[in-house]
Motif scaffolding. Structure first.
Motif, mmCIF file in Angstrom:
data_model
loop_
_atom_site.group_PDB
_atom_site.id
_atom_site.type_symbol
_atom_site.label_atom_id
_atom_site.label_comp_id
_atom_site.label_asym_id
_atom_site.label_seq_id
_atom_site.Cartn_x
_atom_site.Cartn_y
_atom_site.Cartn_z
ATOM 1 N N LYS A 1 -1.093 -7.849 13.722
ATOM 2 C CA LYS A 1 -2.364 -7.200 13.436
ATOM 3 C C LYS A 1 -2.281 -5.736 13.831
ATOM 4 O O LYS A 1 -1.587 -5.395 14.789
ATOM 5 N N PRO A 2 -3.015 -4.872 13.136
ATOM 6 C CA PRO A 2 -3.030 -3.473 13.545
ATOM 7 C C PRO A 2 -3.866 -3.313 14.819
ATOM 8 O O PRO A 2 -4.922 -3.939 14.951
ATOM 9 N N GLY B 1 -7.610 -3.640 15.009
ATOM 10 C CA GLY B 1 -8.158 -2.858 13.899
ATOM 11 C C GLY B 1 -8.615 -3.670 12.716
ATOM 12 O O GLY B 1 -8.406 -3.278 11.573
ATOM 13 N N LEU B 2 -9.215 -4.817 12.973
ATOM 14 C CA LEU B 2 -9.715 -5.633 11.873
ATOM 15 C C LEU B 2 -11.222 -5.740 12.011
ATOM 16 O O LEU B 2 -11.733 -6.149 13.057
ATOM 17 N N ILE C 1 -9.221 -3.299 7.458
ATOM 18 C CA ILE C 1 -8.949 -2.259 8.456
ATOM 19 C C ILE C 1 -9.896 -1.087 8.211
ATOM 20 O O ILE C 1 -9.844 -0.455 7.153
ATOM 21 N N PRO C 2 -10.750 -0.756 9.182
ATOM 22 C CA PRO C 2 -11.659 0.381 8.975
ATOM 23 C C PRO C 2 -10.896 1.706 9.053
ATOM 24 O O PRO C 2 -9.900 1.817 9.777
ATOM 25 N N ASP C 3 -11.356 2.709 8.301
ATOM 26 C CA ASP C 3 -10.744 4.048 8.336
ATOM 27 C C ASP C 3 -11.469 4.900 9.367
ATOM 28 O O ASP C 3 -12.695 4.816 9.488
ATOM 29 N N ASN D 1 1.244 -5.080 2.977
ATOM 30 C CA ASN D 1 1.393 -4.263 4.179
ATOM 31 C C ASN D 1 0.216 -4.554 5.105
ATOM 32 O O ASN D 1 -0.924 -4.200 4.816
ATOM 33 N N GLY D 2 0.500 -5.222 6.217
ATOM 34 C CA GLY D 2 -0.551 -5.638 7.146
ATOM 35 C C GLY D 2 -1.181 -4.502 7.923
ATOM 36 O O GLY D 2 -2.146 -4.716 8.644
#
Lengths: 179, 409
Positions: free
Chosen positions: A63-64, A106-107, A114-116, B291-292
């Motif tokens: 996950k980011p 970042g979800l 993913i928010p900017d 792309n995760g």
């Protein structure tokens, strides 16, 4: 005669039922995450070179993870739900080496996009369904129902280990800031 | 009492008839399966769907020979191997993609035909319910298939849809991770959706198609006027040679020839799309590998899911989920929510006519809105359309209860 036939039917049915339950459990376990997936769950980040008010994206458990060194004035330019407080004062921020950081998964808590981040507005906007968060991950606009999630972390010097629960994380947990 | 003629030549008609009852089968399933005369081209959609499913099955078999279900190779096995190395690989892919999209267009026409003519009532409830099960199975098949090229839209659609199973504030993240077999969509996820797409769901679909045909056999298909008549008596007229008087025709060869004509027109349109406009079924975003760490700027499903996606979108998380769940199940209840005894086309059913066309306009509106970015005015318009959808279904029992019986019943 029919008693014996019934018995055969019930005996077979009973064992088949037990077998089906066992097979169902095996099927459930087959779909569980593999041990290798569960074990590879730790990431170490060095925050000493993170620039101020710039989004840094790292990866943890696929996950980011979003990191922002939050500036003293991080007031969002607007907040549709009225929560336009300065994000710098938010108790969700993590202090590492004298600076305050936002460290979140970042979800979007709505459906996982993913928010900017827009540094000039000091806020996040989600591209999927228009949700907004401030620089501490608090919701400024629905549909996200809750703030961005803080992953378990442990601070050692200027480094942060994600996936491990350190005392600072437990403090946030006790304060009810993370769930 | 079984009787086997020792002189019958192996595999001759007589030989087969004694062993398989081919004459009886043919009579029951085709030459004496009676179809009303009073129908139009919309009644051919069932066979059009069956044929399209066949096309999907065949093109899918060819794709399966070169597709590699791993996160590292899936994207290239589709976009490089199948598209540029395999002889005519592009043909199977474009046929499969176009058929997967068009099959939903025909399903929606088939469903709306059923609603318009009241073909879900008076003994035909199971036809409707088995049809709805097929709709759900086709939706699952489409979604699982969409994961396989492992592009950006595959990955993020997988992320968003599996997140729905956390059921909002219940936060069932364990369940979501169990479905994925990982914290995010990865190898375990791709492997299981590959299995679902090529084995389990197609098996369900084939079983459901058999059930759907089975539910049709006793109540027979409806007709343009919802007229109720004695199929056996009408069939006797046909068999006695009074073909003009009889209100029915045999399925095979008479009705089937009409089906074949409609299928001919349909396949001209279908192959026109395959060869000249396949791009509508191939989202450009999905030509970027998964792309995760990068969400596409705007995540949207394929056109056929847009209406239900738009019902989810404008609300807050929990209400959105409830509305979405409502939209998924409510069509199943149609035979029981329609309280009117009338089986007739909507244009003769007074206020139901308005209800039907409002539903069509609302669903088309939701479909268009689902594709637009979720900002400003569109969010408000989306909320209104989603509210109308829910209101229409809540109103249905009351609207149909007030309906006057047609023909003094």
């Amino acid at each position: 005669m029919s008693d014996r036939r019934d018995f055969m039917g019930m005996a077979l049915g009973g064992f088949a039922g037990l077998g089906a339950l066992g097979a169902l459990y095996a099927a459930k376990r087959t779909w569980d995450p593999l041990p290798s997936v569960k074990a590879g769950g730790f990431t170490t980040l060095d925050l000493s070179n993170v620039p101020e008010n710039t989004l840094v994206v790292e990866k943890w458990r696929g996950k980011p993870v979003l990191i922002i060194k939050v500036p003293k004035n991080a007031k969002p330019n607007s907040a549709p739900n009225g929560h336009n407080e300065n994000a710098y004062d938010d108790k969700r921020l993590v202090t590492v080496g004298g600076h305050k950081y936002m460290i979140v998964i970042g979800l979007c808590t709505h459906l996982g996009c993913i928010p900017d981040y827009f540094p000039e507005k000091n806020k996040f906007i989600c591209p999927c369904h228009g949700g907004q968060f401030n620089a501490a991950g608090e919701v400024l606009k629905a549909p996200p129902p809750s703030p961005l999630v803080i992953p378990p972390f442990k601070i050692t010097g200027t480094k942060v280990v994600l996936g491990e629960e350190g005392p600072e994380y437990k403090k946030l947990l006790a304060a009810g800031v993370v769930s | 009492m079984a009787h086997f003629d020792p002189n019958a030549k192996p595999f001759s008609h007589k030989w087969l008839n004694e062993r398989l009852g081919v004459d009886t089968l043919k009579r029951v399933l085709s030459t004496e399966y009676w179809i009303p005369k009073n129908i139009n081209f919309l009644w051919a959609m069932g066979m059009v769907l069956a044929a399209t499913f066949g096309v999907l099955l065949i093109s899918g078999i060819f794709l399966l020979m070169y597709y590699v279900p791993t996160t590292k190779e899936a994207f290239d096995s589709v976009n490089y191997t199948i598209m540029s190395q395999v002889g005519y690989g592009w043909l199977w892919r474009h046929v499969h993609a176009v058929a997967a999209s068009v099959v939903f267009l025909i399903i929606y026409i088939h469903m709306l035909t059923g609603i318009y003519y009241g073909s879900y009532k008076r003994g035909r409830e199971l036809i409707w319910i088995s049809g709805m099960l097929l709709f759900v199975a086709f939706s699952a098949e489409a979604f699982s298939g969409y994961m396989l090229p492992w592009g950006q839209m595959s990955y993020w659609a997988g992320m968003v849809i599996t997140n729905l199973f956390s059921l909002g504030s219940l936060n069932l993240n364990g369940l979501v991770e169990w479905i994925r077999g990982d914290y995010v969509p990865g190898q375990a996820f791709l492997g299981r959706f590959f299995m679902l797409h090529v084995v389990l769901i197609p098996l369900f679909i084939i079983g459901l198609i058999v059930l759907h045909f089975g539910t049709l056999r006793l109540p027979h298909v409806n007709n343009q006027d919802g007229e109720e008549f004695d199929f056996e008596a009408e069939a006797e007229k046909w068999k006695a040679g009074k073909k003009k008087e009889a209100k029915v025709i045999p399925f095979n060869p008479v009705f089937l020839s009409k089906d074949v004509f409609v299928m001919g027109i349909y396949f001209i349109f279908f192959f026109y799309l395959v060869f000249y406009h396949f791009e509508f079924a191939m989202d450009p975003v999905n030509f970027d590998p998964a792309n995760g760490l990068k969400t596409p700027p705007h995540i949207y499903p394929e056109w056929y899911f847009l209406w239900s996606y738009e019902i989810l979108r404008p609300f807050s998380k929990n209400i959105g989920l409830i509305a979405f769940g409502f939209a998924q199940v409510i069509f199943f209840l149609l035979p029981f929510l329609d309280r009117s005894p009338n089986v007739a086309p909507a244009n003769r059913r007074g206020i139901f006519k308005i209800w039907f066309w409002l539903l069509v306009v609302d669903m088309v509106g939701l479909t268009i809105l689902g594709k637009l970015p979720p900002v400003g005015t569109w969010t408000i318009v989306g909320t209104v359309f989603a509210d109308i959808f829910i209101a229409l279904w809540i109103a249905l029992p009351f609207v149909t209860k007030m309906e006057k019986p047609i023909g003094g019943k």
